[in-house]
Design a protein around this motif. Structure first.
Motif, PDB file in Angstrom:
ATOM      1  N   ARG A  36      -6.002   2.410  -2.331  1.00 16.92           N
ATOM      2  CA  ARG A  36      -6.127   3.710  -1.669  1.00 16.92           C
ATOM      3  C   ARG A  36      -4.766   4.203  -1.201  1.00 16.92           C
ATOM      4  O   ARG A  36      -4.467   5.403  -1.274  1.00 16.92           O
ATOM      5  N   LEU A  37      -3.919   3.294  -0.728  1.00 26.79           N
ATOM      6  CA  LEU A  37      -2.570   3.655  -0.299  1.00 26.79           C
ATOM      7  C   LEU A  37      -1.745   4.174  -1.469  1.00 26.79           C
ATOM      8  O   LEU A  37      -1.063   5.200  -1.360  1.00 26.79           O
ATOM      9  N   ILE A  38      -1.796   3.478  -2.600  1.00 22.72           N
ATOM     10  CA  ILE A  38      -1.047   3.909  -3.782  1.00 22.72           C
ATOM     11  C   ILE A  38      -1.514   5.278  -4.248  1.00 22.72           C
ATOM     12  O   ILE A  38      -0.704   6.164  -4.553  1.00 22.72           O
ATOM     13  N   ASN A  39      -2.835   5.476  -4.301  1.00 22.00           N
ATOM     14  CA  ASN A  39      -3.368   6.773  -4.731  1.00 22.00           C
ATOM     15  C   ASN A  39      -2.972   7.881  -3.763  1.00 22.00           C
ATOM     16  O   ASN A  39      -2.703   9.014  -4.182  1.00 22.00           O
ATOM     17  N   CYS A  40      -2.925   7.552  -2.481  1.00 23.44           N
ATOM     18  CA  CYS A  40      -2.514   8.541  -1.477  1.00 23.44           C
ATOM     19  C   CYS A  40      -1.063   8.959  -1.700  1.00 23.44           C
ATOM     20  O   CYS A  40      -0.740  10.157  -1.675  1.00 23.44           O
ATOM     21  N   ARG A  42       0.677   8.740  -4.470  1.00 21.99           N
ATOM     22  CA  ARG A  42       0.814   9.430  -5.753  1.00 21.99           C
ATOM     23  C   ARG A  42       0.306  10.866  -5.696  1.00 21.99           C
ATOM     24  O   ARG A  42       0.623  11.670  -6.582  1.00 21.99           O
ATOM     25  N   SER A  43      -0.481  11.180  -4.688  1.00 25.40           N
ATOM     26  CA  SER A  43      -1.034  12.530  -4.600  1.00 25.40           C
ATOM     27  C   SER A  43       0.020  13.554  -4.187  1.00 25.40           C
ATOM     28  O   SER A  43      -0.208  14.755  -4.288  1.00 25.40           O
ATOM     29  N   PHE A  44       1.179  13.091  -3.722  1.00 22.69           N
ATOM     30  CA  PHE A  44       2.251  14.008  -3.349  1.00 22.69           C
ATOM     31  C   PHE A  44       3.025  14.401  -4.614  1.00 22.69           C
ATOM     32  O   PHE A  44       4.050  13.817  -4.951  1.00 22.69           O
ATOM     33  N   ASP A  45       2.495  15.393  -5.328  1.00 22.71           N
ATOM     34  CA  ASP A  45       3.135  15.888  -6.546  1.00 22.71           C
ATOM     35  C   ASP A  45       2.927  17.393  -6.626  1.00 22.71           C
ATOM     36  O   ASP A  45       2.482  18.043  -5.668  1.00 22.71           O
ATOM     37  N   TRP A  46       3.243  17.957  -7.792  1.00 25.66           N
ATOM     38  CA  TRP A  46       3.161  19.407  -7.950  1.00 25.66           C
ATOM     39  C   TRP A  46       1.733  19.936  -7.891  1.00 25.66           C
ATOM     40  O   TRP A  46       1.527  21.137  -7.695  1.00 25.66           O
ATOM     41  N   GLN A  47       0.750  19.064  -8.053  1.00 27.26           N
ATOM     42  CA  GLN A  47      -0.627  19.516  -7.992  1.00 27.26           C
ATOM     43  C   GLN A  47      -1.029  19.968  -6.589  1.00 27.26           C
ATOM     44  O   GLN A  47      -2.064  20.608  -6.406  1.00 27.26           O
ATOM     45  N   LEU A  48      -0.207  19.618  -5.577  1.00 30.52           N
ATOM     46  CA  LEU A  48      -0.496  20.081  -4.225  1.00 30.52           C
ATOM     47  C   LEU A  48      -0.390  21.604  -4.120  1.00 30.52           C
ATOM     48  O   LEU A  48      -1.016  22.210  -3.249  1.00 30.52           O
ATOM     49  N   LEU A  49       0.405  22.226  -5.022  1.00 34.44           N
ATOM     50  CA  LEU A  49       0.481  23.687  -5.021  1.00 34.44           C
ATOM     51  C   LEU A  49      -0.865  24.301  -5.353  1.00 34.44           C
ATOM     52  O   LEU A  49      -1.283  25.304  -4.747  1.00 34.44           O
ATOM     53  N   ALA A  50      -1.570  23.684  -6.314  1.00 31.72           N
ATOM     54  CA  ALA A  50      -2.906  24.168  -6.666  1.00 31.72           C
ATOM     55  C   ALA A  50      -3.869  23.973  -5.502  1.00 31.72           C
ATOM     56  O   ALA A  50      -4.718  24.838  -5.234  1.00 31.72           O
ATOM     57  N   LEU A 207      10.029   7.089  -0.249  1.00 42.23           N
ATOM     58  CA  LEU A 207       8.631   6.763  -0.522  1.00 42.23           C
ATOM     59  C   LEU A 207       8.040   7.695  -1.569  1.00 42.23           C
ATOM     60  O   LEU A 207       7.370   7.255  -2.511  1.00 42.23           O
ATOM     61  N   LEU A 208       8.288   8.994  -1.418  1.00 40.41           N
ATOM     62  CA  LEU A 208       7.746   9.955  -2.368  1.00 40.41           C
ATOM     63  C   LEU A 208       8.424   9.844  -3.732  1.00 40.41           C
ATOM     64  O   LEU A 208       7.801  10.076  -4.767  1.00 40.41           O
ATOM     65  N   SER A 209       9.706   9.482  -3.743  1.00 38.51           N
ATOM     66  CA  SER A 209      10.448   9.393  -5.004  1.00 38.51           C
ATOM     67  C   SER A 209      10.069   8.155  -5.805  1.00 38.51           C
ATOM     68  O   SER A 209       9.916   8.207  -7.031  1.00 38.51           O
ATOM     69  N   PHE A 210       9.908   7.006  -5.105  1.00 38.75           N
ATOM     70  CA  PHE A 210       9.734   5.741  -5.802  1.00 38.75           C
ATOM     71  C   PHE A 210       8.288   5.325  -5.996  1.00 38.75           C
ATOM     72  O   PHE A 210       8.018   4.417  -6.776  1.00 38.75           O
ATOM     73  N   SER A 211       7.337   5.954  -5.299  1.00 40.27           N
ATOM     74  CA  SER A 211       5.953   5.509  -5.430  1.00 40.27           C
ATOM     75  C   SER A 211       5.443   5.676  -6.856  1.00 40.27           C
ATOM     76  O   SER A 211       4.767   4.793  -7.394  1.00 40.27           O
ATOM     77  N   HIS A 212       5.793   6.788  -7.489  1.00 42.41           N
ATOM     78  CA  HIS A 212       5.365   7.002  -8.873  1.00 42.41           C
ATOM     79  C   HIS A 212       6.059   6.021  -9.817  1.00 42.41           C
ATOM     80  O   HIS A 212       5.427   5.465 -10.725  1.00 42.41           O
ATOM     81  N   LEU A 213       7.365   5.821  -9.603  1.00 42.02           N
ATOM     82  CA  LEU A 213       8.108   4.898 -10.459  1.00 42.02           C
ATOM     83  C   LEU A 213       7.580   3.477 -10.328  1.00 42.02           C
ATOM     84  O   LEU A 213       7.347   2.789 -11.331  1.00 42.02           O
ATOM     85  N   LEU A 214       7.374   3.022  -9.096  1.00 42.16           N
ATOM     86  CA  LEU A 214       6.906   1.660  -8.880  1.00 42.16           C
ATOM     87  C   LEU A 214       5.506   1.465  -9.432  1.00 42.16           C
ATOM     88  O   LEU A 214       5.194   0.417 -10.007  1.00 42.16           O
ATOM     89  N   GLY A 215       4.657   2.472  -9.261  1.00 43.12           N
ATOM     90  CA  GLY A 215       3.318   2.383  -9.835  1.00 43.12           C
ATOM     91  C   GLY A 215       3.370   2.251 -11.344  1.00 43.12           C
ATOM     92  O   GLY A 215       2.629   1.458 -11.945  1.00 43.12           O
ATOM     93  N   TRP A 216       4.269   3.012 -11.971  1.00 42.11           N
ATOM     94  CA  TRP A 216       4.414   2.952 -13.426  1.00 42.11           C
ATOM     95  C   TRP A 216       4.953   1.587 -13.868  1.00 42.11           C
ATOM     96  O   TRP A 216       4.495   1.018 -14.864  1.00 42.11           O
TER      97      TRP A 216
END
Length: 302
Positions: A36-40, A42-50, A207-216
């Motif tokens: 749940r933490l990882i998904n939270c 990862r949710s900080f991306d461009w889709q927040l504009l929508a 945190l916002l920069s590396f969460s996607h990279l680390l998840g990948w």
């Protein structure tokens, strides 16, 4: 899961990350909130504009799982504030004992990480060596700057926050390697807002920069990532060995001594050279206690 339950888990993560060797990510995994933490994050991306266009602030709050995030962060910061004074006092009064406990924690964390390396191939050994090189470079990075400034705290926040989502390495351990663990504890104790805001800013960006990279990386190169972490931890043990002799240092513009290099000594050699007691027996007992604590906290299915 209720907000108060998430808050208590956040307190556990904060307590873990203020002690070098226990990872807040490991506590999140053990308590069932890691995914749940990882998904939270990862949710900080461009889709927040929508989400903003569709529902405004409420839409963003729901998209980032706001209740979970705020409850967790509240618990983390509560632990940091409560433990800052205790750790600061121990660093001054019982440095050998505290480093012994930290050494046991970190050494045991290395064993936990090594369990994720299924096959010990040449490529795995390469990534272990890469992790060791990174540990040595990181140990020289910030202390060599020579000053405790908002910029150094900003950089430290970016680097150390990665441990929040890395099972096996704690953020305070990275700070210890960089020589900024004590200064951060003092900043928390004294409520030094410029330094704390700089650290928080770097942590947020990191945190916002590396969460996607680390998840990948964990999804596609899990074993190689853990091999690098293992090499990093093992090589970094020399930075928290309880018996060290300061060989090179620098005086900052503020008149404070900044350690640049130390020599690792055996306990009896330390007593001979420095004339100070090594506290061998209590340090060894605390190191074993730290070792067993991490093994007890480790996921049973790993």
């Amino acid at each position: 899961m209720k907000a108060w339950q998430i808050y208590l888990r956040g307190m556990g993560m904060g307590a873990a990350d203020v002690v070098p060797g226990i990872s807040g990510g490991t506590v999140a995994f053990i308590t069932g909130i890691y995914e749940r933490l990882i998904n939270c994050l990862r949710s900080f991306d461009w889709q927040l504009l929508a989400a903003w266009r569709k529902g405004g602030l409420k839409g963003i709050y729901q998209a980032v799982d706001g209740t979970f995030l705020l409850s967790l962060l509240a618990g983390v910061f509560t632990s940091l504030l409560l433990l800052a004074h205790l750790i600061s006092w121990l660093l001054v009064t019982y440095p050998h004992h505290l480093n012994g406990f930290f050494f046991g924690l970190v050494a045991s964390s290395g064993i936990i990480i090594s369990r994720q390396i299924v096959h010990w191939t040449f490529s795995r050994l390469f990534f272990i060596a890469l992790g060791a090189v990174l540990a040595n470079l990181l140990g020289l990075l910030l202390p060599s700057i020579g000053q405790i400034t908002p910029l150094t705290f900003f950089l430290a926040g970016m680097i150390s926050i990665c441990a929040m989502i890395l099972p096996g390495i704690s953020g305070s351990f990275l700070l210890l390697v960089m020589g900024l663990y004590g200064p951060l504890i003092e900043a928390l104790k004294a409520a030094n807002l410029p330094l704390l805001f700089a650290f928080a800013g770097g942590a947020g960006i990191g945190l916002l920069s590396f969460s996607h990279l680390l998840g990948w990386l964990f999804e596609h190169y899990r074993a190689a990532t853990f091999a690098t972490l293992f090499g990093f931890v093992i090589a970094s043990l020399s930075h928290i060995w309880p018996w060290q002799l300061l060989t090179h240092y620098r005086i900052s513009p503020e008149g404070k001594m900044i350690p640049l290099d130390t020599q690792v000594l055996l306990p009896w050699s330390y007593t001979q050279i420095t004339g100070e007691p090594s506290h061998l027996i209590p340090v060894v007992i605390l190191a074993l206690g730290g070792w067993l604590l991490v093994l007890w906290l480790a996921p049973r299915n790993k």
